[in-house]
Design an enzyme around this catalytic site. Structure first.
Site, PDB file in Angstrom:
ATOM      1  N   SER A   1       0.850  -1.192   0.000  1.00 12.82           N
ATOM      2  CA  SER A   1       0.000   0.000   0.000  1.00 12.82           C
ATOM      3  C   SER A   1       0.883   1.238   0.000  1.00 12.82           C
ATOM      4  O   SER A   1       2.059   1.176   0.391  1.00 12.82           O
ATOM      5  CB  SER A   1      -0.840  -0.042   1.278  1.00 12.82           C
ATOM      6  OG  SER A   1      -1.345   1.230   1.603  1.00 12.82           O
TER       7      SER A   1
ATOM      8  N   TYR B   1      -1.076  -0.518  10.683  1.00 12.67           N
ATOM      9  CA  TYR B   1      -1.117  -0.744   9.226  1.00 12.67           C
ATOM     10  C   TYR B   1       0.121  -0.118   8.575  1.00 12.67           C
ATOM     11  O   TYR B   1       0.808  -0.761   7.773  1.00 12.67           O
ATOM     12  CB  TYR B   1      -2.399  -0.146   8.639  1.00 12.67           C
ATOM     13  CG  TYR B   1      -2.647  -0.519   7.188  1.00 12.67           C
ATOM     14  CD1 TYR B   1      -3.006  -1.820   6.840  1.00 12.67           C
ATOM     15  CD2 TYR B   1      -2.531   0.426   6.181  1.00 12.67           C
ATOM     16  CE1 TYR B   1      -3.237  -2.165   5.514  1.00 12.67           C
ATOM     17  CE2 TYR B   1      -2.765   0.096   4.849  1.00 12.67           C
ATOM     18  CZ  TYR B   1      -3.124  -1.203   4.521  1.00 12.67           C
ATOM     19  OH  TYR B   1      -3.350  -1.541   3.201  1.00 12.67           O
TER      20      TYR B   1
HETATM   21  N1  LIG Z   1      -8.603  -1.023  -0.501  1.00 12.72           N
HETATM   22  C1  LIG Z   1      -7.577  -0.185  -0.501  1.00 12.72           C
HETATM   23  O1  LIG Z   1      -7.773   1.035  -0.575  1.00 12.72           O
HETATM   24  C2  LIG Z   1      -6.163  -0.704  -0.434  1.00 12.72           C
HETATM   25  C3  LIG Z   1      -5.145   0.216  -0.683  1.00 12.72           C
HETATM   26  C4  LIG Z   1      -3.831  -0.223  -0.655  1.00 12.72           C
HETATM   27  C5  LIG Z   1      -3.560  -1.549  -0.364  1.00 12.72           C
HETATM   28  N2  LIG Z   1      -4.568  -2.435  -0.089  1.00 12.72           N
HETATM   29  C6  LIG Z   1      -4.191  -3.821   0.205  1.00 12.72           C
HETATM   30  O2  LIG Z   1      -4.817  -4.674  -0.728  1.00 12.72           O
HETATM   31  C7  LIG Z   1      -5.003  -5.971  -0.179  1.00 12.72           C
HETATM   32  C8  LIG Z   1      -6.430  -6.418  -0.439  1.00 12.72           C
HETATM   33  O3  LIG Z   1      -7.267  -5.475   0.201  1.00 12.72           O
HETATM   34  P1  LIG Z   1      -8.786  -5.230  -0.184  1.00 12.72           P
HETATM   35  O4  LIG Z   1      -8.954  -3.757  -0.226  1.00 12.72           O
HETATM   36  O5  LIG Z   1      -9.201  -6.048  -1.334  1.00 12.72           O
HETATM   37  O6  LIG Z   1      -9.404  -5.731   1.195  1.00 12.72           O
HETATM   38  P2  LIG Z   1     -10.700  -6.598   1.540  1.00 12.72           P
HETATM   39  O7  LIG Z   1     -10.854  -6.471   3.024  1.00 12.72           O
HETATM   40  O8  LIG Z   1     -11.820  -6.217   0.654  1.00 12.72           O
HETATM   41  O9  LIG Z   1     -10.226  -8.085   1.182  1.00 12.72           O
HETATM   42  C9  LIG Z   1      -9.195  -8.713   1.914  1.00 12.72           C
HETATM   43  C10 LIG Z   1      -9.456 -10.209   1.911  1.00 12.72           C
HETATM   44  O10 LIG Z   1      -8.408 -10.829   2.670  1.00 12.72           O
HETATM   45  C11 LIG Z   1      -8.988 -11.857   3.450  1.00 12.72           C
HETATM   46  N3  LIG Z   1      -8.135 -12.173   4.601  1.00 12.72           N
HETATM   47  C12 LIG Z   1      -7.814 -11.373   5.646  1.00 12.72           C
HETATM   48  N4  LIG Z   1      -7.049 -12.045   6.518  1.00 12.72           N
HETATM   49  C13 LIG Z   1      -6.858 -13.283   6.012  1.00 12.72           C
HETATM   50  C14 LIG Z   1      -6.145 -14.429   6.447  1.00 12.72           C
HETATM   51  N5  LIG Z   1      -5.472 -14.438   7.612  1.00 12.72           N
HETATM   52  N6  LIG Z   1      -6.158 -15.543   5.663  1.00 12.72           N
HETATM   53  C15 LIG Z   1      -6.850 -15.545   4.487  1.00 12.72           C
HETATM   54  N7  LIG Z   1      -7.552 -14.497   4.029  1.00 12.72           N
HETATM   55  C16 LIG Z   1      -7.553 -13.371   4.786  1.00 12.72           C
HETATM   56  C17 LIG Z   1     -10.343 -11.300   3.872  1.00 12.72           C
HETATM   57  O11 LIG Z   1     -11.240 -12.334   4.289  1.00 12.72           O
HETATM   58  C18 LIG Z   1     -10.778 -10.590   2.597  1.00 12.72           C
HETATM   59  O12 LIG Z   1     -11.538 -11.436   1.761  1.00 12.72           O
HETATM   60  C19 LIG Z   1      -4.636  -5.852   1.307  1.00 12.72           C
HETATM   61  O13 LIG Z   1      -3.369  -6.421   1.522  1.00 12.72           O
HETATM   62  C20 LIG Z   1      -4.612  -4.356   1.545  1.00 12.72           C
HETATM   63  O14 LIG Z   1      -3.719  -4.002   2.566  1.00 12.72           O
HETATM   64  C21 LIG Z   1      -5.850  -2.036  -0.129  1.00 12.72           C
END
Ligand SMILES: NC(=O)c1ccc[n+]([C@@H]2O[C@H](COP(=O)([O-])OP(=O)(O)OC[C@H]3O[C@@H](n4cnc5c(N)ncnc54)[C@H](O)[C@@H]3O)[C@@H](O)[C@H]2O)c1
Length: 259
Positions: free
Chosen positions: A137, A150
């Site tokens: 991120s 985070y």
């Molecule tokens: N949404 C944003 O704005 C954003 C920005 C930058 C980075 N990210 C990163 O992108 C990645 C995906 O995020 P997202 O926005 O799709 O989030 P989200 O919460 O929509 O999806 C994350 C998924 O990870 C799964 N998960 C969490 N812990 C787990 C575990 N221990 N084992 C297996 N599955 C697990 C959850 O059940 C969920 O389905 C993350 O690593 C997040 O840090 C997101």
């Protein structure tokens, strides 16, 4: 060459929704053979059925869950060509965030990658090919106001991916870090509350992230970076960290109504 292509065996964690679901969907559409994993077994089964991927439910961050996923994926795919460690959590706020929130963040955002890499690298080094991609991120390059757990674990996540690249690049292993600031997903909805900094307004779609990740899968470039302002701010931080910190702190004060 070591690139994503039709037939590649790919694993995506955190694929029940959001960015992971979009990545898996794109990889299947491109002809890859895809194993999807998530702790949310019900939602994962729906995604796997709808896109034609193989589901391995479980906690991909734990040592046992990581080992079970690698074993199931090897059984299903024969060999794993690329690993997308995408599962991530944003737990706790400010200094009040509990030790539990910190430890969960560390386990899911950092240790999960270490555990998977330990299992994958020996085979990849022997074959001279493999791709390890973390979804980090902008918080891992800059910071995330409100969420020190985070910000710190996303920095560590990038540091680990850099270490992999620095150590194994000459042996055919590609390591990459996806860095986005705001992507319209459930996580963004939960993290909202920093208007103008992290918000759904102007956020990328998960499909836009998947497009960039697929393109980057044809290369060995380290960064998969989508928002130019993140790269600019990262460069400005490196050039003069105190000016950067003054700016972020001014923004913190504005949010608190003190400026
Ligand atoms: N949404 C944003 O704005 C954003 C920005 C930058 C980075 N990210 C990163 O992108 C990645 C995906 O995020 P997202 O926005 O799709 O989030 P989200 O919460 O929509 O999806 C994350 C998924 O990870 C799964 N998960 C969490 N812990 C787990 C575990 N221990 N084992 C297996 N599955 C697990 C959850 O059940 C969920 O389905 C993350 O690593 C997040 O840090 C997101």
């Amino acid at each position: 060459m070591n690139v994503l292509a039709p037939g590649s065996g790919v694993v995506v964690t955190g694929a029940a929704r959001g960015i992971g679901k979009a990545l898996a969907t794109r990889f299947v559409a491109e002809g890859c053979r895809v194993v999807v994993a998530d702790i949310d077994a019900d939602e994962l089964a729906i995604v796997a059925d709808s896109i034609g991927a193989f589901a391995v439910p479980g906690d991909t961050a734990s040592a046992s869950g990581s080992a079970a996923l690698v074993e199931a994926a090897r059984e299903q795919l024969g060999k794993i060509d690329a690993w997308y460690g995408n599962a991530g959590v944003d737990r706790g706020r400010g200094l009040e965030a509990s030790d539990h929130a910190w430890l969960t963040s560390y386990e899911v955002n950092v240790l999960a990658h270490v555990r998977a890499a330990r299992l994958l690298l020996p085979d990849w080094v022997e074959r001279g090919a493999g791709r390890f991609v973390v979804t980090s991120s902008s918080a891992g390059l800059l910071t995330l106001l409100g969420s020190p757990s985070y910000a710190a674990t996303e920095h560590a996540e990038i540091a680990f991916a850099e270490w992999l690249a620095a150590t194994y690049r000459h042996q055919g292993v590609v390591a990459q870090a996806i860095v986005a600031r705001s992507v319209k997903t459930a996580m963004l909805e939960r993290s909202s509350g920093l208007p103008g900094f992290i918000s759904a307004e102007g956020a990328l779609t998960a499909e836009e992230v998947a497009d960039a990740v697929w393109e980057a899968g044809q290369t060995s470039q380290f960064w998969v970076s989508l928002e130019p302002d993140v790269a600019e701010e990262y460069a400005a931080r490196a050039a003069d960290v105190d000016t950067w910190l003054d700016g972020v702190n001014r923004f913190r004060q504005e949010l608190d109504g003190h400026a």
